[in-house]
Design an enzyme around this catalytic site. Sequence first.
Site, PDB file in Angstrom:
ATOM      1  N   GLN A   1       5.392  -5.279   9.805  1.00 27.86           N
ATOM      2  CA  GLN A   1       4.710  -5.266  11.112  1.00 27.86           C
ATOM      3  C   GLN A   1       5.712  -4.927  12.235  1.00 27.86           C
ATOM      4  O   GLN A   1       6.732  -4.314  11.955  1.00 27.86           O
ATOM      5  CB  GLN A   1       4.004  -6.604  11.390  1.00 27.86           C
ATOM      6  CG  GLN A   1       2.736  -6.814  10.569  1.00 27.86           C
ATOM      7  CD  GLN A   1       2.974  -7.458   9.230  1.00 27.86           C
ATOM      8  OE1 GLN A   1       3.829  -8.310   9.069  1.00 27.86           O
ATOM      9  NE2 GLN A   1       2.234  -7.055   8.228  1.00 27.86           N
TER      10      GLN A   1
ATOM     11  N   LYS B   1       8.956   2.303   9.102  1.00 26.61           N
ATOM     12  CA  LYS B   1      10.067   1.512   8.534  1.00 26.61           C
ATOM     13  C   LYS B   1      10.300   1.865   7.072  1.00 26.61           C
ATOM     14  O   LYS B   1      11.439   1.970   6.626  1.00 26.61           O
ATOM     15  CB  LYS B   1       9.756   0.006   8.646  1.00 26.61           C
ATOM     16  CG  LYS B   1       9.611  -0.476  10.069  1.00 26.61           C
ATOM     17  CD  LYS B   1       9.190  -1.929  10.119  1.00 26.61           C
ATOM     18  CE  LYS B   1       7.758  -2.169   9.689  1.00 26.61           C
ATOM     19  NZ  LYS B   1       6.718  -1.566  10.540  1.00 26.61           N
TER      20      LYS B   1
ATOM     21  N   ASP C   1       3.783  -0.016  11.894  1.00 22.51           N
ATOM     22  CA  ASP C   1       3.512   1.358  11.434  1.00 22.51           C
ATOM     23  C   ASP C   1       4.448   2.383  12.045  1.00 22.51           C
ATOM     24  O   ASP C   1       4.100   3.554  12.207  1.00 22.51           O
ATOM     25  CB  ASP C   1       2.049   1.764  11.748  1.00 22.51           C
ATOM     26  CG  ASP C   1       1.057   0.732  11.264  1.00 22.51           C
ATOM     27  OD1 ASP C   1       1.209   0.278  10.127  1.00 22.51           O
ATOM     28  OD2 ASP C   1       0.133   0.383  12.020  1.00 22.51           O
TER      29      ASP C   1
ATOM     30  N   THR D   1      -3.005   0.264   5.062  1.00 19.78           N
ATOM     31  CA  THR D   1      -3.591  -0.833   4.298  1.00 19.78           C
ATOM     32  C   THR D   1      -5.115  -0.832   4.385  1.00 19.78           C
ATOM     33  O   THR D   1      -5.810  -1.063   3.404  1.00 19.78           O
ATOM     34  CB  THR D   1      -3.030  -2.183   4.815  1.00 19.78           C
ATOM     35  OG1 THR D   1      -1.616  -2.130   4.669  1.00 19.78           O
ATOM     36  CG2 THR D   1      -3.554  -3.363   4.028  1.00 19.78           C
ATOM     37  N   THR D   2      -5.652  -0.544   5.578  1.00 16.33           N
ATOM     38  CA  THR D   2      -7.101  -0.690   5.761  1.00 16.33           C
ATOM     39  C   THR D   2      -7.816   0.633   6.020  1.00 16.33           C
ATOM     40  O   THR D   2      -9.042   0.687   5.987  1.00 16.33           O
ATOM     41  CB  THR D   2      -7.380  -1.592   6.988  1.00 16.33           C
ATOM     42  OG1 THR D   2      -6.742  -0.985   8.122  1.00 16.33           O
ATOM     43  CG2 THR D   2      -6.842  -2.990   6.789  1.00 16.33           C
TER      44      THR D   2
ATOM     45  N   PRO E   1      -8.701   3.603  12.023  1.00 15.28           N
ATOM     46  CA  PRO E   1      -8.007   4.498  12.948  1.00 15.28           C
ATOM     47  C   PRO E   1      -7.092   3.691  13.862  1.00 15.28           C
ATOM     48  O   PRO E   1      -7.456   2.607  14.325  1.00 15.28           O
ATOM     49  CB  PRO E   1      -9.131   5.152  13.760  1.00 15.28           C
ATOM     50  CG  PRO E   1     -10.371   4.418  13.438  1.00 15.28           C
ATOM     51  CD  PRO E   1     -10.150   3.588  12.210  1.00 15.28           C
TER      52      PRO E   1
ATOM     53  N   GLY F   1       1.958  -2.019   5.060  1.00 16.04           N
ATOM     54  CA  GLY F   1       1.768  -0.841   4.205  1.00 16.04           C
ATOM     55  C   GLY F   1       2.855   0.143   4.536  1.00 16.04           C
ATOM     56  O   GLY F   1       2.738   0.889   5.499  1.00 16.04           O
ATOM     57  N   HIS F   2       3.934   0.104   3.786  1.00 16.25           N
ATOM     58  CA  HIS F   2       5.059   0.980   4.093  1.00 16.25           C
ATOM     59  C   HIS F   2       4.929   2.265   3.279  1.00 16.25           C
ATOM     60  O   HIS F   2       4.983   2.243   2.057  1.00 16.25           O
ATOM     61  CB  HIS F   2       6.378   0.269   3.767  1.00 16.25           C
ATOM     62  CG  HIS F   2       6.607  -0.934   4.628  1.00 16.25           C
ATOM     63  ND1 HIS F   2       7.622  -1.828   4.422  1.00 16.25           N
ATOM     64  CD2 HIS F   2       5.945  -1.378   5.728  1.00 16.25           C
ATOM     65  CE1 HIS F   2       7.560  -2.782   5.353  1.00 16.25           C
ATOM     66  NE2 HIS F   2       6.546  -2.523   6.140  1.00 16.25           N
TER      67      HIS F   2
ATOM     68  N   ILE G   1      11.725  13.617  11.864  1.00 17.18           N
ATOM     69  CA  ILE G   1      10.908  14.743  12.352  1.00 17.18           C
ATOM     70  C   ILE G   1       9.891  15.166  11.290  1.00 17.18           C
ATOM     71  O   ILE G   1       9.512  16.334  11.192  1.00 17.18           O
ATOM     72  CB  ILE G   1      11.810  15.937  12.803  1.00 17.18           C
ATOM     73  CG1 ILE G   1      13.196  16.008  12.107  1.00 17.18           C
ATOM     74  CG2 ILE G   1      12.191  15.807  14.268  1.00 17.18           C
ATOM     75  CD1 ILE G   1      13.262  16.293  10.743  1.00 17.18           C
ATOM     76  N   GLY G   2       9.437  14.201  10.510  1.00 18.17           N
ATOM     77  CA  GLY G   2       8.414  14.467   9.499  1.00 18.17           C
ATOM     78  C   GLY G   2       8.401  13.337   8.488  1.00 18.17           C
ATOM     79  O   GLY G   2       9.317  12.513   8.448  1.00 18.17           O
TER      80      GLY G   2
END
Length: 427
Positions: A223, A16, A13, A299-300, A303, A40-41, A413-414
Site C-alpha cells: 500500500q 513498488k 500502486d 487485486t480488485t 478503476p 497486488g504488486h 519509463i514503462g
Amino acid sequence: MAVVAIVGGQWGDEGKGKVIDLLAEKARMVARFSGGDNAGHTVINPYGEFKLHLVPSGIFSPQVTCIIGNGVVINPASLLKEIDDLQNHGVDTSHLVISDRAHLIMPYHTLLDGLEEERRKQKALGTTRRGIGPAFSDKVARLGIRAGDLLNKDIFLSHLKSALEFKNAILTKVYQVSPLSLEEIYEQYCHYGERLAPFIRETSSIIHEALIKEWLILLEGAQGTLLDPDFGTYPYVTSSSPLAGAGAIGTGISPMAIDRVLGVFKAYITRVGGGPMPTELKDEVGKLIREKAHEYGATTGRPRRCGWFDAVAGRFSSQVNGFSDIALTHLDIYDGFPSIKICTAYEFNGRTLNYFPSDSSILGKCQPIYEELPGWQESTAEIRDFGKLPPQARRYMARLEELLSCRISLVSIGPRREQMIQVRSIL
Ligand code: GDP
C-alpha cells in the site's frame, strides 16, 4: 551491504513490485513487512507477468531469501494459490520463508469484512473485502491465530474454538447470518497447515543472521503512506502501517538497521476506494491517464481515481518516512502531454495551506493550487540514459525534487524490468 526499506509514497500502486523485482537482482533477502493479500504488486520479467499479493517480489531471484514477515496477515488459500501459480511458471519457491508470528486470515474475517462494508452503506471505506481489517483488529484484540499455530493441531483447535465462539455470536446476533462450522474450518486449515509447514519459521533470527553477514536486504512495503492508519486520510486508510518505520517492526529488526528509505512515487497520483483526493481529475485528462496507464486495481480490477502529482501530500510522505531516495515511476504516461500540473499548496476557506491536514473532512474541501510546467512530445519508453530524457522531463523531475526535498535516484519509463533509468546508486 545495506538494508533498504521500499515504501509507497502515495496511495499505493506506485510500482513498488517492479522496483523491488529490479533491485532484488543484487539483493540476498527481501522481507515483506505489512498488509495482506489486499496488495497486488505487478511484476513483468522474463518469467512472465505476475500479480504478487503475498509473496515478496524478490521471488524471481533464486539467491534471495524471501520472507513474509510477522507484520503481514496471511490468507493461506491465496498464498498457496500464489505459490502454485509461481511454480507452474517455473519459478522456484523453495527460498520462501513465512514468519510463525504472522497472523492468519480466517473465513470469519472475510465474511465480516463484507458485512461491515454493507453496514457502512454510503460511508463504505472501499476495502478489498479480503478480511484484512478484521484480521488486524483481532491481532490487537488478542483473538488472532498465527501461522505458527498451524504447526500444532491442539493449539490451533483451542485458539480456533475461542475465536469462533465469539465470531459466531456476532454473525448470528448482530448480522443475523448463519454461524460458521468449527469442524469445516479446522479441517480446511489443518490441510493448509500441512502444505505451509515447510515454509513456517521464526524469521527475525533469520534476518538477524543476514544482518550479521551484511547482506543487502530489501524491506518490501505494501500500500502507500497516505493509507497509513495514523498519518493517512483516516478513516479511509488501510489497517497496518505502510511506513518505513513499520519495516523494522514488521520484520523484527532495529530501526537503526535501516540504512536507506526509498519512496516510490508515480509521476502523477492515483487512489482506489473512498476518501479525499484533492488533485483528482474527473475530466478527460483523468480518463486519458487511466486508459494510457491501465489504472485498474491489480487485486480488485476497480478503476483507479487519477490526478496531478500532489506535492503537498508528497512532502508530508517524505517527512513521515524520511526518504533518502525516490523512485519515480510512470514518467512515460506524460509523453505527449502539452503541459503538466503539480499541486504545490491547497486553498481552504480562502486560506493557503502548505501542509497536509489530518482531518479528512478538511482535506476533502481543499482546492489544489497548481504550478504548470511544459510537457514533452517524444516517447521516453526506450531511453536508458538520464541525460537523453527530454529537457522538459528533467525539469519536471528537478521541480519534484525541490518540492519533496529528496533526490530522484530511479526513473521508470514503462512496466518492463529493463524500462528503468538509474540516475545514481541508492546504496
Ligand atoms: P505496486 O502495488 O506498487 O507494485 O503497484 P501495482 O502493481 O499495483 O501497479 C503498478 C502498475 O504500473 C503495474 O501494472 C505495473 O506493471 C505498471 N508500471 C510500473 N512502473 C511503470 C512505469 O514506469 N510505466 C508504466 N507505464 N507502467 C508501470
